[in-house]
Design a protein around this motif. Structure first.
Motif, PDB file in Angstrom:
ATOM      1  N   SER B  31      22.280  22.044  39.884  1.00 33.38           N
ATOM      2  CA  SER B  31      21.337  22.702  40.789  1.00 33.38           C
ATOM      3  C   SER B  31      20.253  21.706  41.189  1.00 33.38           C
ATOM      4  O   SER B  31      19.470  21.263  40.349  1.00 33.38           O
ATOM      5  CB  SER B  31      20.725  23.915  40.090  1.00 33.38           C
ATOM      6  OG  SER B  31      19.847  24.579  40.950  1.00 33.38           O
ATOM      7  N   TYR B  32      20.218  21.365  42.450  1.00 32.65           N
ATOM      8  CA  TYR B  32      19.226  20.395  42.929  1.00 32.65           C
ATOM      9  C   TYR B  32      18.991  20.622  44.417  1.00 32.65           C
ATOM     10  O   TYR B  32      19.739  21.357  45.082  1.00 32.65           O
ATOM     11  CB  TYR B  32      19.669  18.952  42.681  1.00 32.65           C
ATOM     12  CG  TYR B  32      21.046  18.610  43.215  1.00 32.65           C
ATOM     13  CD1 TYR B  32      22.187  18.783  42.426  1.00 32.65           C
ATOM     14  CD2 TYR B  32      21.217  18.147  44.519  1.00 32.65           C
ATOM     15  CE1 TYR B  32      23.449  18.496  42.910  1.00 32.65           C
ATOM     16  CE2 TYR B  32      22.478  17.863  45.005  1.00 32.65           C
ATOM     17  CZ  TYR B  32      23.593  18.041  44.187  1.00 32.65           C
ATOM     18  OH  TYR B  32      24.842  17.762  44.675  1.00 32.65           O
ATOM     19  N   GLY B  33      17.949  20.018  44.928  1.00 28.19           N
ATOM     20  CA  GLY B  33      17.658  20.122  46.351  1.00 28.19           C
ATOM     21  C   GLY B  33      17.412  18.749  46.923  1.00 28.19           C
ATOM     22  O   GLY B  33      16.918  17.854  46.237  1.00 28.19           O
ATOM     23  N   PHE B  35      15.807  16.556  50.248  1.00 27.61           N
ATOM     24  CA  PHE B  35      14.820  16.640  51.311  1.00 27.61           C
ATOM     25  C   PHE B  35      14.772  15.311  52.074  1.00 27.61           C
ATOM     26  O   PHE B  35      15.044  14.243  51.517  1.00 27.61           O
ATOM     27  CB  PHE B  35      13.414  16.873  50.730  1.00 27.61           C
ATOM     28  CG  PHE B  35      13.265  18.131  49.924  1.00 27.61           C
ATOM     29  CD1 PHE B  35      13.710  18.192  48.610  1.00 27.61           C
ATOM     30  CD2 PHE B  35      12.653  19.242  50.465  1.00 27.61           C
ATOM     31  CE1 PHE B  35      13.569  19.349  47.852  1.00 27.61           C
ATOM     32  CE2 PHE B  35      12.496  20.403  49.719  1.00 27.61           C
ATOM     33  CZ  PHE B  35      12.951  20.452  48.418  1.00 27.61           C
ATOM     34  N   TYR B  50      15.777  20.328  54.605  1.00 30.59           N
ATOM     35  CA  TYR B  50      16.133  20.580  53.213  1.00 30.59           C
ATOM     36  C   TYR B  50      17.596  21.014  53.104  1.00 30.59           C
ATOM     37  O   TYR B  50      18.114  21.731  53.973  1.00 30.59           O
ATOM     38  CB  TYR B  50      15.253  21.706  52.654  1.00 30.59           C
ATOM     39  CG  TYR B  50      15.787  22.308  51.383  1.00 30.59           C
ATOM     40  CD1 TYR B  50      16.535  23.491  51.400  1.00 30.59           C
ATOM     41  CD2 TYR B  50      15.568  21.691  50.166  1.00 30.59           C
ATOM     42  CE1 TYR B  50      17.039  24.035  50.235  1.00 30.59           C
ATOM     43  CE2 TYR B  50      16.074  22.238  48.993  1.00 30.59           C
ATOM     44  CZ  TYR B  50      16.809  23.401  49.037  1.00 30.59           C
ATOM     45  OH  TYR B  50      17.316  23.937  47.875  1.00 30.59           O
ATOM     46  N   ARG B  95      14.987  16.992  44.495  1.00 31.55           N
ATOM     47  CA  ARG B  95      14.290  17.823  43.513  1.00 31.55           C
ATOM     48  C   ARG B  95      15.322  18.246  42.475  1.00 31.55           C
ATOM     49  O   ARG B  95      16.371  18.771  42.813  1.00 31.55           O
ATOM     50  CB  ARG B  95      13.669  19.045  44.166  1.00 31.55           C
ATOM     51  CG  ARG B  95      13.147  20.071  43.151  1.00 31.55           C
ATOM     52  CD  ARG B  95      12.234  21.071  43.791  1.00 31.55           C
ATOM     53  NE  ARG B  95      10.923  20.506  44.008  1.00 31.55           N
ATOM     54  CZ  ARG B  95       9.989  21.071  44.769  1.00 31.55           C
ATOM     55  NH1 ARG B  95      10.257  22.190  45.404  1.00 31.55           N
ATOM     56  NH2 ARG B  95       8.810  20.521  44.909  1.00 31.55           N
ATOM     57  N   GLU B  96      14.998  17.995  41.234  1.00 32.07           N
ATOM     58  CA  GLU B  96      15.869  18.437  40.154  1.00 32.07           C
ATOM     59  C   GLU B  96      14.994  18.928  39.024  1.00 32.07           C
ATOM     60  O   GLU B  96      13.784  18.677  38.979  1.00 32.07           O
ATOM     61  CB  GLU B  96      16.784  17.306  39.688  1.00 32.07           C
ATOM     62  CG  GLU B  96      16.044  16.068  39.245  1.00 32.07           C
ATOM     63  CD  GLU B  96      16.962  14.948  38.776  1.00 32.07           C
ATOM     64  OE1 GLU B  96      18.138  15.212  38.466  1.00 32.07           O
ATOM     65  OE2 GLU B  96      16.483  13.807  38.714  1.00 32.07           O
ATOM     66  N   LYS B  97      15.648  19.605  38.108  1.00 34.22           N
ATOM     67  CA  LYS B  97      14.893  20.229  37.031  1.00 34.22           C
ATOM     68  C   LYS B  97      14.292  19.156  36.141  1.00 34.22           C
ATOM     69  O   LYS B  97      14.937  18.181  35.795  1.00 34.22           O
ATOM     70  CB  LYS B  97      15.809  21.135  36.215  1.00 34.22           C
ATOM     71  CG  LYS B  97      15.058  22.007  35.239  1.00 34.22           C
ATOM     72  CD  LYS B  97      15.974  23.058  34.635  1.00 34.22           C
ATOM     73  CE  LYS B  97      15.189  23.959  33.696  1.00 34.22           C
ATOM     74  NZ  LYS B  97      16.019  25.016  33.110  1.00 34.22           N
ATOM     75  N   TYR B  98      13.034  19.345  35.810  1.00 36.30           N
ATOM     76  CA  TYR B  98      12.352  18.445  34.902  1.00 36.30           C
ATOM     77  C   TYR B  98      12.619  18.929  33.504  1.00 36.30           C
ATOM     78  O   TYR B  98      12.306  20.041  33.155  1.00 36.30           O
ATOM     79  CB  TYR B  98      10.858  18.442  35.205  1.00 36.30           C
ATOM     80  CG  TYR B  98      10.067  17.497  34.327  1.00 36.30           C
ATOM     81  CD1 TYR B  98       9.276  17.982  33.300  1.00 36.30           C
ATOM     82  CD2 TYR B  98      10.114  16.127  34.530  1.00 36.30           C
ATOM     83  CE1 TYR B  98       8.554  17.122  32.504  1.00 36.30           C
ATOM     84  CE2 TYR B  98       9.389  15.259  33.739  1.00 36.30           C
ATOM     85  CZ  TYR B  98       8.603  15.757  32.724  1.00 36.30           C
ATOM     86  OH  TYR B  98       7.900  14.912  31.942  1.00 36.30           O
ATOM     87  N   GLY B 102      10.662  23.470  32.561  1.00 35.70           N
ATOM     88  CA  GLY B 102      10.949  24.633  33.401  1.00 35.70           C
ATOM     89  C   GLY B 102      10.465  24.487  34.818  1.00 35.70           C
ATOM     90  O   GLY B 102      10.256  25.475  35.494  1.00 35.70           O
ATOM     91  N   SER B 103      10.241  23.277  35.238  1.00 34.83           N
ATOM     92  CA  SER B 103       9.833  23.089  36.624  1.00 34.83           C
ATOM     93  C   SER B 103      10.604  21.907  37.188  1.00 34.83           C
ATOM     94  O   SER B 103      11.455  21.335  36.524  1.00 34.83           O
ATOM     95  CB  SER B 103       8.332  22.874  36.726  1.00 34.83           C
ATOM     96  OG  SER B 103       7.971  21.675  36.099  1.00 34.83           O
ATOM     97  N   TYR B 104      10.292  21.604  38.417  1.00 35.61           N
ATOM     98  CA  TYR B 104      11.082  20.615  39.131  1.00 35.61           C
ATOM     99  C   TYR B 104      10.210  19.485  39.637  1.00 35.61           C
ATOM    100  O   TYR B 104       9.072  19.690  39.999  1.00 35.61           O
ATOM    101  CB  TYR B 104      11.783  21.278  40.311  1.00 35.61           C
ATOM    102  CG  TYR B 104      12.691  22.396  39.894  1.00 35.61           C
ATOM    103  CD1 TYR B 104      12.231  23.697  39.807  1.00 35.61           C
ATOM    104  CD2 TYR B 104      14.016  22.145  39.562  1.00 35.61           C
ATOM    105  CE1 TYR B 104      13.066  24.713  39.403  1.00 35.61           C
ATOM    106  CE2 TYR B 104      14.857  23.159  39.162  1.00 35.61           C
ATOM    107  CZ  TYR B 104      14.377  24.439  39.082  1.00 35.61           C
ATOM    108  OH  TYR B 104      15.200  25.445  38.681  1.00 35.61           O
ATOM    109  N   GLN B 105      10.761  18.276  39.640  1.00 36.93           N
ATOM    110  CA  GLN B 105      10.017  17.175  40.235  1.00 36.93           C
ATOM    111  C   GLN B 105      10.799  16.597  41.393  1.00 36.93           C
ATOM    112  O   GLN B 105      12.004  16.751  41.482  1.00 36.93           O
ATOM    113  CB  GLN B 105       9.695  16.107  39.203  1.00 36.93           C
ATOM    114  CG  GLN B 105      10.882  15.354  38.662  1.00 36.93           C
ATOM    115  CD  GLN B 105      10.448  14.238  37.718  1.00 36.93           C
ATOM    116  OE1 GLN B 105       9.328  14.225  37.231  1.00 36.93           O
ATOM    117  NE2 GLN B 105      11.324  13.303  37.460  1.00 36.93           N
ATOM    118  N   LEU B 106      10.087  15.954  42.271  1.00 32.22           N
ATOM    119  CA  LEU B 106      10.644  15.414  43.507  1.00 32.22           C
ATOM    120  C   LEU B 106      10.638  13.888  43.407  1.00 32.22           C
ATOM    121  O   LEU B 106       9.592  13.282  43.286  1.00 32.22           O
ATOM    122  CB  LEU B 106       9.765  15.893  44.669  1.00 32.22           C
ATOM    123  CG  LEU B 106      10.266  15.853  46.096  1.00 32.22           C
ATOM    124  CD1 LEU B 106      11.544  16.643  46.248  1.00 32.22           C
ATOM    125  CD2 LEU B 106       9.196  16.411  47.017  1.00 32.22           C
TER     126      LEU B 106
END
Lengths: 115, 118
Positions: B31-33, B35, B50, B95-98, B102-106
């Motif tokens: 699971s990632y985004g 940009f 995106y 963006r992927e899970k850090y 429980g959060s995501y970094q870019l």
């Protein structure tokens, strides 16, 4: 206009000094990110805050620190400055730090020059 | 290892032509985004488009489209009908899970400088 406000726009200071960069996120955004952009390193992620709490940490030096206040604005403190700290510092905000498809909106940046 | 790789430091394109800016990424998270941002000479970072890892269709936003090839881990930006105002640095970001928070970094690539020639 992204809605993210960074002050000051430009800062010139001497080595060894300490500076504070300020960021006001977009209205309603809970998450704030700090990035450093230098010519040779590109955009480096420093740190993220979400609703006042630190959530993610990147390549942030021990001389640097940040915080997010109850009104959600954030400050990045840089101390014992070195010539190599000269860079463009960006703040970005997003609604949530926890949703995948939330884009981050960037401020205009603060250009720091250490002399 | 580089998480985001942009292999083209600089590109030239004729006005009104289409151009493709390359981006490959590396992640083990399903699971990632992805940009794309534009940075004109004035310095601001402008969000363009995106693509989510589970999106079935390629993203499009006006003249921008994202050529997403998941198996190849590539997310190329296509700009159609280039304009002089498209001259800028373009950054691909993921963006992927850090881990653990429980959060995501870019994370950003090093960018591609696009120059549009009249």
């Amino acid at each position: 206009d992204s809605g993210v406000t960074q002050t000051p726009k430009h800062l010139i200071t001497a080595t060894g000094q300490r500076v504070t960069l300020r960021c006001s996120p977009r209205s309603g955004d809970l998450s704030v990110y700090w990035y450093q952009q230098s010519l040779d390193q590109g955009l480096q992620f420093l740190i993220q805050y979400y609703n006042g709490e630190e959530r993610a940490k990147g390549n942030i030096l021990e001389r640097f620190s940040a915080q997010q206040f109850p009104d959600l604005h954030s400050e990045l403190n840089l101390s014992s400055l070195e010539l190599g700290d000269s860079a463009l510092y960006f703040c970005a905000s997003s609604v949530s730090g926890q949703r995948m498809n939330t884009e981050a909106f960037f401020g205009q940046g603060t250009r720091l020059t250490v002399v | 290892a580089q998480k985001i790789t942009q292999t083209q430091p600089g590109m030239f394109v004729q006005e009104k032509e289409a151009v493709t800016l390359d981006c490959t990424y590396d992640t083990s998270d399903p699971s990632y985004g992805l940009f794309w941002y534009k940075q004109p000479s004035s310095g601001e970072m402008i969000f363009l488009i995106y693509q989510g890892s589970y999106d079935q269709q390629n993203a499009t936003e006006g003249r921008y489209s994202l050529n997403f090839q998941k198996a190849r881990k590539s997310a190329n930006l296509v700009i159609s009908a280039s304009q002089l105002g498209d001259s800028a640095m373009y950054f691909c970001a993921m963006r992927e899970k850090y881990s653990g928070a429980g959060s995501y970094q870019l994370t950003f690539g090093k960018g591609t400088k696009l120059s549009v020639i009249p």
